[in-house]
Enzyme design. Structure first.
Site, short mmCIF file in Angstrom:
data_model
loop_
_atom_site.label_atom_id
_atom_site.label_comp_id
_atom_site.label_asym_id
_atom_site.label_seq_id
_atom_site.Cartn_x
_atom_site.Cartn_y
_atom_site.Cartn_z
N GLY A 1 0.86 -1.17 0.00
CA GLY A 1 0.00 0.00 0.00
C GLY A 1 0.90 1.22 0.00
O GLY A 1 2.08 1.15 -0.36
N LEU A 2 0.38 2.35 0.42
CA LEU A 2 1.19 3.56 0.40
C LEU A 2 2.47 3.40 1.19
O LEU A 2 3.55 3.76 0.74
CB LEU A 2 0.39 4.73 0.97
CG LEU A 2 -0.64 5.31 0.01
CD1 LEU A 2 -1.42 6.41 0.69
CD2 LEU A 2 0.04 5.84 -1.24
N ARG B 1 -14.20 13.12 13.55
CA ARG B 1 -15.02 11.95 13.27
C ARG B 1 -15.64 11.32 14.50
O ARG B 1 -16.80 10.91 14.47
CB ARG B 1 -14.16 10.91 12.56
CG ARG B 1 -13.73 11.42 11.23
CD ARG B 1 -12.77 10.49 10.56
NE ARG B 1 -12.49 11.05 9.25
CZ ARG B 1 -11.66 10.51 8.38
NH1 ARG B 1 -11.02 9.40 8.69
NH2 ARG B 1 -11.45 11.07 7.23
N ARG C 1 -8.10 9.63 14.70
CA ARG C 1 -7.31 10.13 13.58
C ARG C 1 -8.11 11.18 12.85
O ARG C 1 -9.25 10.96 12.51
CB ARG C 1 -6.98 9.00 12.62
CG ARG C 1 -6.39 9.49 11.32
CD ARG C 1 -5.98 8.35 10.43
NE ARG C 1 -7.06 7.76 9.68
CZ ARG C 1 -7.59 8.29 8.56
NH1 ARG C 1 -7.15 9.45 8.10
NH2 ARG C 1 -8.55 7.68 7.92
C1 LIG Z 1 -12.79 4.05 2.06
C2 LIG Z 1 -11.58 4.67 2.71
C3 LIG Z 1 -11.31 6.01 2.53
C4 LIG Z 1 -10.19 6.58 3.11
N1 LIG Z 1 -9.95 7.90 2.89
C5 LIG Z 1 -8.84 8.45 3.41
C6 LIG Z 1 -8.52 9.81 3.13
O1 LIG Z 1 -9.24 10.49 2.41
N2 LIG Z 1 -7.40 10.32 3.67
C7 LIG Z 1 -6.57 9.59 4.45
O2 LIG Z 1 -5.55 10.10 4.89
N3 LIG Z 1 -6.83 8.30 4.72
C8 LIG Z 1 -7.94 7.70 4.21
N4 LIG Z 1 -8.21 6.39 4.49
C9 LIG Z 1 -7.25 5.60 5.29
C10 LIG Z 1 -6.06 5.18 4.45
O3 LIG Z 1 -6.47 4.85 3.15
C11 LIG Z 1 -5.34 3.97 5.01
O4 LIG Z 1 -5.14 4.10 6.36
C12 LIG Z 1 -3.97 3.82 4.36
O5 LIG Z 1 -4.08 3.85 2.97
C13 LIG Z 1 -3.27 2.56 4.81
O6 LIG Z 1 -2.10 2.40 4.04
P1 LIG Z 1 -1.09 1.25 4.36
O7 LIG Z 1 -0.02 1.34 3.35
O8 LIG Z 1 -0.70 1.30 5.78
O9 LIG Z 1 -1.91 -0.10 4.19
P2 LIG Z 1 -2.75 -0.72 2.98
O10 LIG Z 1 -2.95 0.22 1.87
O11 LIG Z 1 -3.93 -1.36 3.61
O12 LIG Z 1 -1.82 -1.83 2.39
C14 LIG Z 1 -1.64 -3.06 2.99
C15 LIG Z 1 -0.88 -3.95 2.06
O13 LIG Z 1 -0.50 -5.10 2.77
C16 LIG Z 1 -0.77 -6.24 2.01
N5 LIG Z 1 -0.90 -7.33 2.97
C17 LIG Z 1 -1.67 -7.37 4.08
N6 LIG Z 1 -1.45 -8.48 4.76
C18 LIG Z 1 -0.51 -9.16 4.06
C19 LIG Z 1 0.15 -10.39 4.26
N7 LIG Z 1 -0.06 -11.14 5.34
N8 LIG Z 1 1.04 -10.80 3.33
C20 LIG Z 1 1.31 -10.04 2.24
N9 LIG Z 1 0.72 -8.86 2.03
C21 LIG Z 1 -0.17 -8.43 2.92
C22 LIG Z 1 -1.92 -5.91 1.14
O14 LIG Z 1 -1.89 -6.71 0.02
C23 LIG Z 1 -1.61 -4.45 0.84
O15 LIG Z 1 -0.73 -4.38 -0.23
C24 LIG Z 1 -9.33 5.80 3.92
C25 LIG Z 1 -9.62 4.46 4.11
C26 LIG Z 1 -10.73 3.90 3.52
C27 LIG Z 1 -11.04 2.48 3.80
#
Ligand SMILES: Cc1cc2nc3c(=O)[nH]c(=O)nc-3n(C[C@H](O)[C@H](O)[C@H](O)COP(=O)(O)OP(=O)(O)OC[C@H]3O[C@@H](n4cnc5c(N)ncnc54)[C@H](O)[C@@H]3O)c2cc1C
Ligand code: SF4
Ligand code: FES
Lengths: 669, 253
Positions: free
Chosen positions: A42-43, A337, A465
């Site tokens: 993810g990001l 929120r 948050r």
């Molecule tokens: C509908 C929605 C709208 C949102 N809007 C906003 C917004 O406007 N502004 C904001 O700041 N935030 C927003 N958020 C929150 C934000 O999107 C998330 O908190 C953030 O993108 C999380 O990023 P991350 O990289 O930590 O995890 P994620 O993007 O969840 O990535 C997780 C990654 O881990 C991988 N993964 C998980 N478990 C395993 C495993 N066991 N083995 C291998 N791979 C695995 C998945 O495949 C994925 O690639 C929103 C969330 C949602 C649900």
């Protein structure tokens, strides 16, 4: 165990700069000798993997989807914060820092949050340089909007698809490194175990989801960036595959799990429609800039609406309760929120909910006022100073469409109602998890060499948050924090050499995964995985949801214990281990959700105060606002696992010290 | 607004154990499907039924279920993403169907997207096209210039955004009689062609991406326009034209 947060000395505004200047480095010629595993793209994960590869390390990245571009981050709608002060409305690093600490109800670490605010501007620069198409004004400059919990316009956005565009930016950087051969990408692979050698994280066991093969991968450091655990509740706004497995596996290997009870319930989601529902859909919070939230003043009106006898437009202005504007005049519809969610629950609990579902839970998000004012404004701007009502409506709707068109379409597809004509129905839903794996200032867990980034860690948000801060944190961790702190850790590893996957530790880890898989497949129970997941979700929503109390939490803890026994005894998982088997994948994830759910209830039970997303009904003031107890609960609750029985977990406390911000009651009135 | 009701349906679904074995259509009956359910929720319901009958559930791809990740696919009654426009399969709702309907469900069909199992196909060819040049080669070091020193005219920014809205679902390929990936690649090329940031590498980008596209076994575009019609994100054919122009001028350099 003593928790050492490793927060550097010095003034808050200098800590990170001074600290960075003294971190150890790995020289460019030594980096190719070092392997790094990044789990999750993810990001947080994609930006970290791209950055490490850019620096010259060998990177292996893993995600369970077919492509990193599909990670859950893609779904984020509203925007990303940064203290750029482009709008000249008084924004600054300090103000972003302050808003975030306050928004988090004084339960976040000052030093981490300040660092986040410091690098926020750089994130935007980086993304723009990568070609992320943010919204622009007519002068070609970046546009901003505001989000809940702040009084400045600091949110950068790309229509309602900010997460998508940011993730595609990170994915393109990652793709470039994959193309260059610096990142080995493992799609459709799931990490199922961490491998420790001499106490340090040295690899993972991953399952190839297509062939079912268990693979051993070694590295000098392992980064977990696997997102949040909102799916514990079964229904949430998270992607269906989002899970806690990676975080939970490292927890069982010694990493502490912090503040699990801090769950963000988002106020503007589409209400539940029925029992077959699989997930909830968010309507971006940015809509609160333009929509006004209300329910009927009178219960009879609400009943008539639910029975289909009255339409919302038929309720006269004076019979509407714009409860957020009434209770919180300073912030109105833009309160944070947690505040907005609780206020919505309260009016529904009073019987004034407007949705005709099992629970009658739903409130209106109404755009009529905005259509009028923007319609008039546009007509004037076009030189028409005497527009007809019809012209105003057309122009107003067009204005809305430009700003939120995709959200409105999405709403219409799901509910079959036209939000330009009738107010949207919304209700709070589980959205984001502030808790996660405990990490120090370096984002390192209590397992050396195992770092945790993005939503998977606990670090920056406190008990709540603010909108647009999760995207910011994910990218800050991946682009601007981990590259420094992980290098510092790896500086001692330049002579270690390749780590063999034949070591007994890898064999043992692989065997334990194999054993768990075989157990599920030979269990021969009678109920599906989803059956258990839904039951867990109900316990969690009813007893560890928006309002919590001692009785409910105590019950939840024992109910989940019983559910766990039943799950392992009676779950039926079809198919075999050596093929694509989605039921098996779910079973492995739900097993971890059940244990985490229990820990969440325990954490909520020990926290005898209300703060942010954690609302203990026993601790509220006479107006129903949260009552924090700073004297006794100004700490991070970090849990140490003690084996199969989660109730034996031990709580460790990291004191939170506020040196640069004066703690105050959170007041949005 | 129509109130939700329950309907009974028959499903004809493509079953295929893995990429090596031959597949075939199987028929299933499913009762009490709420018209408020999404298409994928209906499949969940069918799978629950199959597992309870000790039969193997149907594998299909999905994740976000909000129409944005591009993971869901499915050819439904002969159309990519089914009988509605501007949406992905996860946003298709059962109110589009009637009581007693038979619904035919197949995987994306294209040489470049081999079936993995049942309705799940392999779309990694898209990733490889992206890796061949779908990026701006800027270091991830954070030493970039202030964002507002790269002004972008609003119209260009909006157009770039519209192109960037492609979710990589592959409906364009699946629906094209030639299995062409031009809409997808055109969208990516356009996004960068419209922005100042992408200019420096424009020549290499388009040449490399097109070369990779051909190597992956995607067919040629014969301007049928089916892709644009089925694209859930409204990616316009203009992007193909823009890519062709970019390609032409790159080839002439
Ligand atoms: C509908 C929605 C709208 C949102 N809007 C906003 C917004 O406007 N502004 C904001 O700041 N935030 C927003 N958020 C929150 C934000 O999107 C998330 O908190 C953030 O993108 C999380 O990023 P991350 O990289 O930590 O995890 P994620 O993007 O969840 O990535 C997780 C990654 O881990 C991988 N993964 C998980 N478990 C395993 C495993 N066991 N083995 C291998 N791979 C695995 C998945 O495949 C994925 O690639 C929103 C969330 C949602 C649900
Ligand atoms: S162009 Fe449209 S149909 Fe093709 S992959 Fe992109 S979003 Fe899907
Ligand atoms: S599941 Fe993500 S677009 Fe359909």
């Amino acid at each position: 165990m003593k928790l050492d947060s490793k927060i550097p000395e010095g003034h808050i505004s200098q800590k990170w700069t001074d600290y960075k200047d003294h971190l150890k480095l790995v020289a460019p010629n030594n980096r190719p000798k070092i392997d790094i595993i990044v789990v999750g793209t993810g990001l947080a994960g994609a930006s970290a993997a791209a950055s490490f590869a850019e620096m010259g390390y060998n990177v292996k990245a893993f995600c369970y989807q077919d492509s990193p571009r599909r990670a859950h981050s893609i779904a984020a709608q509203g925007g990303i914060n940064a203290a750029k002060n482009y709008q000249n409305d008084g924004d600054s690093t300090f103000r972003l820092f302050y808003d975030t600490i306050k928004g988090g109800d004084y339960r976040a670490r000052e030093a981490n949050v300040h660092r986040l605010a410091e690098v926020s501007g750089n994130i935007i620069d980086q993304c723009v340089a990568q070609g992320v198409p943010f919204a622009r004004d007519y002068g070609g400059m970046l546009d901003n909007r505001s989000f809940g919990g702040t009084q400045v316009q600091r949110t950068f956005y790309a229509a309602g698809q900010t997460g998508q565009q940011l993730l595609l930016g990170a994915y393109s950087s990652l793709s470039r490194q994959i193309g260059l051969g610096k990142v080995e990408m493992y799609n459709r692979h799931e990490m199922l175990e961490l491998v420790k050698v001499d106490g340090k994280a040295r690899g993972i066991i991953a399952r190839n989801l297509i062939t079912g093969d268990l693979e051993r991968h070694s590295a000098h450091a392992v980064i977990i960036a696997t997102g949040g655990y909102g799916n514990v509740y079964f229904l949430s706004t998270n992607a269906m595959g989002s899970n806690v497995t990676a975080g939970w596996k490292i927890h069982k290997q010694g990493a502490l799990f912090a503040n699990p009870c801090y769950v963000q319930i988002h106020p503007t989601c589409i209400p539940v429609h029925g029992t077959n529902q699989s997930k909830l859909t968010l309507m971006s919070e940015s809509l609160r800039n333009s929509g006004r939230i209300w329910v009927p003043k009178k219960k009879e009106d609400a009943e008539a609406i639910r029975a289909g006898k009255l339409k919302p437009v038929q309720i006269a202005e004076e019979d509407r309760d714009y409860y957020l504007e009434r209770k919180y005049p300073a912030f109105g519809n833009l309160v944070p929120r947690d505040v907005a969610s609780r206020a919505g629950k309260e009016v529904c609990d009073e019987g004034r909910g407007i949705e005709a579902n099992d629970t009658n839970e739903g409130v209106y998000l109404d755009f009529a006022t905005e259509i009028q004012s923007k319609g008039k404004q546009t007509a004037y701007a076009k030189g028409n100073h005497n527009p007809s009502q019809e012209e105003i409506l057309t122009l107003g709707k067009k204005w809305l469409e430009e700003k939120y068109g995709n959200l409105f379409t999405m709403y219409q597809k799901i509910t079959d109602e036209n939000p330009y004509e009738t107010p949207m129905k919304i209700y709070p839903a589980v959205h984001y998890t502030m808790g996660g794996v405990w990490v120090d200032y370096n984002l390192q867990s209590t397992i050396p060499g195992c770092f945790v980034a993005g939503e998977a860690n606990f670090s920056d948000h406190g008990a709540n948050r603010l909108g647009a801060s999760a995207l910011m944190q994910g990218l800050a961790d991946g682009y601007f924090v981990l590259p420094y702190t992980v290098s510092n850790y790896l500086a001692d590893d330049i002579r270690t050499g390749k780590i063999s996957t034949d070591l007994p530790e890898f064999v043992a880890a692989e065997n334990s995964v194999k054993e768990q898989i075989n157990k599920f497949l030979s269990n021969n129970g009678t109920k599906t995985v989803d059956h258990f997941h839904k039951r867990l979700g109900l316990i969690m929503w009813n007893k560890v949801g928006m309002g919590r109390n001692e009785k409910g939490l105590t019950e939840a803890i024992s109910e989940i214990a019983a559910l766990k026994e039943e799950f392992f005894k009676d779950v039926y998982v079809p198919g075999s281990a050596d093929e694509l088997n989605p039921e098996l994948e779910k079973a492995l994830r739900v097993a971890d959700f059940i244990e985490l759910g229990q820990l969440m209830a325990m954490d909520a039970l020990q926290r005898k105060e209300s703060c942010g997303g954690h609302f203990r009904e026993e601790y509220q003031d006479s107006e129903g606002e949260t009552l924090r107890d700073d004297e006794n609960f100004s700490f991070v609750g970090a849990w140490e696992n003690k084996g199969y029985d989660v109730t034996k977990s031990e709580l460790h406390k990291e004191e939170l010290k506020y040196e640069f911000i004066k703690i105050a009651a959170r007041n949005y009135k | 607004m129509s109130a939700a009701k329950n309907i009974n349906i028959t499903l004809q679904i493509w079953r295929q154990k893995n990429s090596k074995e031959k597949g075939k259509m199987e028929s299933y009956k499913l009762n009490n499907v709420s018209t408020a359910s999404s298409f994928l929720e209906m499949l969940d319901q069918l799978n629950e039924q199959l597992v309870n009958e000790r039969k193997e559930p149907i594998a299909f791809d999905h994740d976000c279920r909000e129409g944005i990740c591009g993971m869901c696919s499915l050819y439904i009654n002969g159309r990519a993403h089914g009988p509605d426009t501007g949406i992905t399969t996860c946003q298709l709702h059962m109110r589009m169907f009637n009581d007693g309907d038979t619904i035919v469900v197949e995987p994306w069909r294209s040489v470049a997207f081999p079936v993995i199992k049942d309705l799940v196909v392999d779309r990694t060819a898209f990733d490889r096209i992206q890796q061949a040049g779908g990026f701006v080669s800027v270091n991830t070091s954070g030493n970039t210039i202030d964002a507002n020193t790269i002004p972008v005219p609003k119209d260009d920014a909006d157009k770039a955004f519209e192109a960037a809205a492609c979710i990589g679902c592959g409906a364009c390929v699946a629906t094209c009689k030639n299995g062409s990936a031009m809409l997808f690649v055109g969208a990516k090329v356009s996004q960068y062609a419209l922005l100042p940031q992408g200019k420096v590498e424009a020549t290499n980008r388009v040449l490399n991406m097109v070369r990779q596209m051909d190597e992956e076994g995607f067919g040629n575009c014969t301007n049928t326009g089916a892709c644009e019609i089925e694209c859930p994100k409204g990616i316009s054919l203009e992007n193909i034209a823009r890519m062709n122009r970019e390609y032409l001028s790159a080839s002439l350099k």
